[in-house]
Design a protein around this motif. Structure first.
Motif, PDB file in Angstrom:
ATOM      1  N   GLN A  41       0.836  -1.202   0.000  1.00  0.00           N
ATOM      2  CA  GLN A  41       0.000   0.000   0.000  1.00  0.00           C
ATOM      3  C   GLN A  41       0.873   1.255   0.000  1.00  0.00           C
ATOM      4  O   GLN A  41       1.931   1.272   0.624  1.00  0.00           O
ATOM      5  N   ILE A  42       0.425   2.279  -0.725  1.00  0.00           N
ATOM      6  CA  ILE A  42       1.187   3.532  -0.791  1.00  0.00           C
ATOM      7  C   ILE A  42       0.514   4.537   0.141  1.00  0.00           C
ATOM      8  O   ILE A  42      -0.691   4.728   0.041  1.00  0.00           O
ATOM      9  N   PRO A  43       1.183   5.276   1.044  1.00  0.00           N
ATOM     10  CA  PRO A  43       2.600   5.092   1.364  1.00  0.00           C
ATOM     11  C   PRO A  43       2.838   3.751   2.076  1.00  0.00           C
ATOM     12  O   PRO A  43       1.986   3.264   2.805  1.00  0.00           O
ATOM     13  N   ARG A  44       4.025   3.188   1.841  1.00  0.00           N
ATOM     14  CA  ARG A  44       4.329   1.846   2.345  1.00  0.00           C
ATOM     15  C   ARG A  44       4.750   1.848   3.821  1.00  0.00           C
ATOM     16  O   ARG A  44       5.185   2.863   4.340  1.00  0.00           O
ATOM     17  N   PHE A  45       4.640   0.681   4.407  1.00  0.00           N
ATOM     18  CA  PHE A  45       5.190   0.383   5.741  1.00  0.00           C
ATOM     19  C   PHE A  45       4.626   1.286   6.841  1.00  0.00           C
ATOM     20  O   PHE A  45       5.326   1.645   7.777  1.00  0.00           O
ATOM     21  N   ARG A  46       3.344   1.642   6.724  1.00  0.00           N
ATOM     22  CA  ARG A  46       2.735   2.492   7.751  1.00  0.00           C
ATOM     23  C   ARG A  46       2.195   1.668   8.923  1.00  0.00           C
ATOM     24  O   ARG A  46       1.785   2.202   9.928  1.00  0.00           O
ATOM     25  N   SER A  47       2.154   0.364   8.753  1.00  0.00           N
ATOM     26  CA  SER A  47       1.736  -0.509   9.858  1.00  0.00           C
ATOM     27  C   SER A  47       2.556  -1.791   9.764  1.00  0.00           C
ATOM     28  O   SER A  47       3.287  -2.005   8.795  1.00  0.00           O
ATOM     29  N   THR A  48       2.440  -2.636  10.771  1.00  0.00           N
ATOM     30  CA  THR A  48       3.197  -3.887  10.758  1.00  0.00           C
ATOM     31  C   THR A  48       2.242  -5.074  10.851  1.00  0.00           C
ATOM     32  O   THR A  48       1.142  -4.955  11.399  1.00  0.00           O
ATOM     33  N   VAL A  49       2.676  -6.195  10.302  1.00  0.00           N
ATOM     34  CA  VAL A  49       1.909  -7.440  10.387  1.00  0.00           C
ATOM     35  C   VAL A  49       2.863  -8.550  10.831  1.00  0.00           C
ATOM     36  O   VAL A  49       4.075  -8.423  10.684  1.00  0.00           O
ATOM     37  N   ASP A  50       2.312  -9.621  11.357  1.00  0.00           N
ATOM     38  CA  ASP A  50       3.133 -10.739  11.820  1.00  0.00           C
ATOM     39  C   ASP A  50       3.334 -11.703  10.659  1.00  0.00           C
ATOM     40  O   ASP A  50       2.429 -12.424  10.263  1.00  0.00           O
ATOM     41  N   ARG A  51       4.533 -11.712  10.104  1.00  0.00           N
ATOM     42  CA  ARG A  51       4.809 -12.528   8.910  1.00  0.00           C
ATOM     43  C   ARG A  51       5.444 -13.878   9.250  1.00  0.00           C
ATOM     44  O   ARG A  51       5.826 -14.617   8.350  1.00  0.00           O
ATOM     45  N   ARG A  52       5.596 -14.201  10.508  1.00  0.00           N
ATOM     46  CA  ARG A  52       6.284 -15.447  10.872  1.00  0.00           C
ATOM     47  C   ARG A  52       5.496 -16.672  10.398  1.00  0.00           C
ATOM     48  O   ARG A  52       4.288 -16.755  10.606  1.00  0.00           O
ATOM     49  N   HIS A  53       6.188 -17.607   9.776  1.00  0.00           N
ATOM     50  CA  HIS A  53       5.521 -18.864   9.421  1.00  0.00           C
ATOM     51  C   HIS A  53       5.554 -19.804  10.621  1.00  0.00           C
ATOM     52  O   HIS A  53       6.163 -19.504  11.664  1.00  0.00           O
ATOM     53  N   GLU A  54       4.895 -20.948  10.481  1.00  0.00           N
ATOM     54  CA  GLU A  54       4.683 -21.834  11.628  1.00  0.00           C
ATOM     55  C   GLU A  54       6.002 -22.375  12.205  1.00  0.00           C
ATOM     56  O   GLU A  54       6.202 -22.418  13.421  1.00  0.00           O
ATOM     57  N   LEU A  55       6.925 -22.783  11.314  1.00  0.00           N
ATOM     58  CA  LEU A  55       8.207 -23.300  11.796  1.00  0.00           C
ATOM     59  C   LEU A  55       8.978 -22.203  12.526  1.00  0.00           C
ATOM     60  O   LEU A  55       9.587 -22.435  13.571  1.00  0.00           O
ATOM     61  N   TYR A  56       8.932 -20.982  11.986  1.00  0.00           N
ATOM     62  CA  TYR A  56       9.610 -19.838  12.595  1.00  0.00           C
ATOM     63  C   TYR A  56       9.096 -19.623  14.023  1.00  0.00           C
ATOM     64  O   TYR A  56       9.879 -19.427  14.965  1.00  0.00           O
ATOM     65  N   ARG A  57       7.761 -19.657  14.210  1.00  0.00           N
ATOM     66  CA  ARG A  57       7.170 -19.432  15.540  1.00  0.00           C
ATOM     67  C   ARG A  57       7.666 -20.474  16.537  1.00  0.00           C
ATOM     68  O   ARG A  57       8.054 -20.159  17.656  1.00  0.00           O
ATOM     69  N   ARG A  58       7.646 -21.740  16.102  1.00  0.00           N
ATOM     70  CA  ARG A  58       8.044 -22.819  17.028  1.00  0.00           C
ATOM     71  C   ARG A  58       9.540 -22.733  17.332  1.00  0.00           C
ATOM     72  O   ARG A  58       9.969 -22.989  18.441  1.00  0.00           O
ATOM     73  N   HIS A  59      10.309 -22.398  16.313  1.00  0.00           N
ATOM     74  CA  HIS A  59      11.758 -22.266  16.483  1.00  0.00           C
ATOM     75  C   HIS A  59      12.066 -21.131  17.459  1.00  0.00           C
ATOM     76  O   HIS A  59      12.930 -21.256  18.332  1.00  0.00           O
ATOM     77  N   GLN A  60      11.341 -20.024  17.321  1.00  0.00           N
ATOM     78  CA  GLN A  60      11.553 -18.872  18.189  1.00  0.00           C
ATOM     79  C   GLN A  60      11.250 -19.233  19.654  1.00  0.00           C
ATOM     80  O   GLN A  60      11.998 -18.862  20.561  1.00  0.00           O
TER      81      GLN A  60
END
Length: 366
Positions: A286-305
């Motif tokens: 979306q323009i302007p970009r990066f005005r909010s954040t989202v959780d992009r972690r995939h399932e393996l990433y979450r468990r690894h973290q």
């Protein structure tokens, strides 16, 4: 449609496997079904940084893999697109732009190339033997195999080279005052070169994994808000009858991650556990970009973290878990060694499930 700009489509593209930041279109590194591997990293040069949106270096990695049937072809894809569209735009999912130029390592079964860029200018070096590493700085001196047609004239007209004597790309195009991160990169480059030299003549996949895990040298980064995001090691046999094997962590910090094997075969099973979620209202699009954040972690990433947090809290259980993960990795390496030596011939469906099975096993341990 790349991260920021749209370019002409190719008539045919190769199958690719990519390790990439979830918010953008390109990739940090990956491989294609022709046995071509490409990886990139940021570099700062005397050429002005392109804050206007253009192709990211990571877009060029993916385009090279999709359109290049050999390392040399992949290199030609990058240089042609770079000259035509330029490189630029923020490389980080944050409102304040983070911009850099790029260097690339490209390899296939028979040859390897180093490609370094400064704006639309570039120099390439064919690597004939031995080993080569890169680390966030220009490193091609006078040993140039191919270059941008206007490279030397650009350096001469800017007063970066007298026009007499040997032309060194790194000397001409490196900034006089280096950002602090480039000073640290010099140490990493030296350390990587030395670690490779110690294993000269008998470098294996395990050797490269151990180098990527080396924290003392700064190659494995885990400090000051930075952490190595993902790691990849590929084995590309010269014998075309043998498959190429690509090991990916798909999680950050290789010293506490598992390298899992992937082989291109017909009907490779998708692995949803390592695919990041998509968002209909994506702040990166979306323009302007990066005005909010989202959780992009995939399932393996979450468990690894969660597992990393456990390792830090309870060192004994952490060591136990790390031992289990290393055993899983060792089994994968052993299986791939047997495959490459031809001592076992797995059924095609075993190879199509390979990466999925490894991810599922890792998730069970977590």
């Amino acid at each position: 449609q790349c991260t920021y700009v749209e370019i002409e489509q190719a008539e045919r593209t190769h199958a690719v496997v990519l390790s990439r930041p979830a918010w953008l279109w390109g990739a940090e590194m990956g491989a294609n079904d022709c046995g071509v591997c490409v990886g990139n990293e940021g570099v700062w040069t005397r050429e002005p940084l392109g804050e206007a949106e253009a192709l990211l270096g990571m877009d060029l990695v993916r385009l090279a893999l999709e359109r290049g049937g050999s390392a040399r072809e992949a290199l030609e894809v990058i240089t042609a697109l770079l000259e035509r569209y330029g490189q630029g735009g923020s490389c980080k999912e944050e409102p304040v732009p983070f911009v850099y130029h790029n260097t690339f390592l490209l390899a296939d079964r028979t040859e390897a190339w180093l490609l370094e860029t400064a704006g639309r200018y570039w120099a390439a070096q064919r690597i004939g033997e031995g080993s080569r590493n890169i680390s966030n700085q220009l490193s091609i001196g006078g040993d140039i195999t191919a270059e941008h047609a206007g490279l030397r004239e650009r350096a001469r007209s800017q007063g970066w080279w007298s026009g007499a004597g040997e032309f060194s790309f790194a000397r001409a195009f490196s900034p006089e005052t280096q950002p602090p991160r480039m000073e640290a990169a010099k140490e990493r480059l030296r350390a990587g070169r030395e670690l490779l030299r110690q294993h000269q003549g008998h470098i294996t996949a395990e050797t490269l994994m151990s180098i990527l895990r080396d924290k003392a040298s700064g190659i494995c980064v885990d400090a000051e808000g930075f952490r190595t995001a993902g790691s990849m090691v590929s084995v590309l046999p010269r014998d075309p009858a043998r498959p190429c094997v690509h090991f990916f962590t798909a999680t950050p910090d290789p010293s506490r991650s598992v390298f899992k094997p992937f082989v291109f075969v017909a009907g490779v099973k998708p692995v949803p556990q390592v695919r990041s979620p998509t968002f209909p209202q994506d702040p990166a699009k979306q323009i302007p970009r990066f005005r909010s954040t989202v959780d992009r972690r995939h399932e393996l990433y979450r468990r690894h973290q969660a597992a990393l947090e456990l390792m830090e809290r309870d060192q004994e259980r952490g060591r136990e878990l790390l031992g289990t993960l290393r055993e899983l990795e060792r089994q994968g390496l052993q299986g791939m060694r047997e495959l490459l030596e031809g001592t076992v011939t797995p059924r095609p469906e075993e190879l199509s499930d390979l990466f999925l099975d490894c991810v599922e096993a890792e998730m069970k341990f977590y």
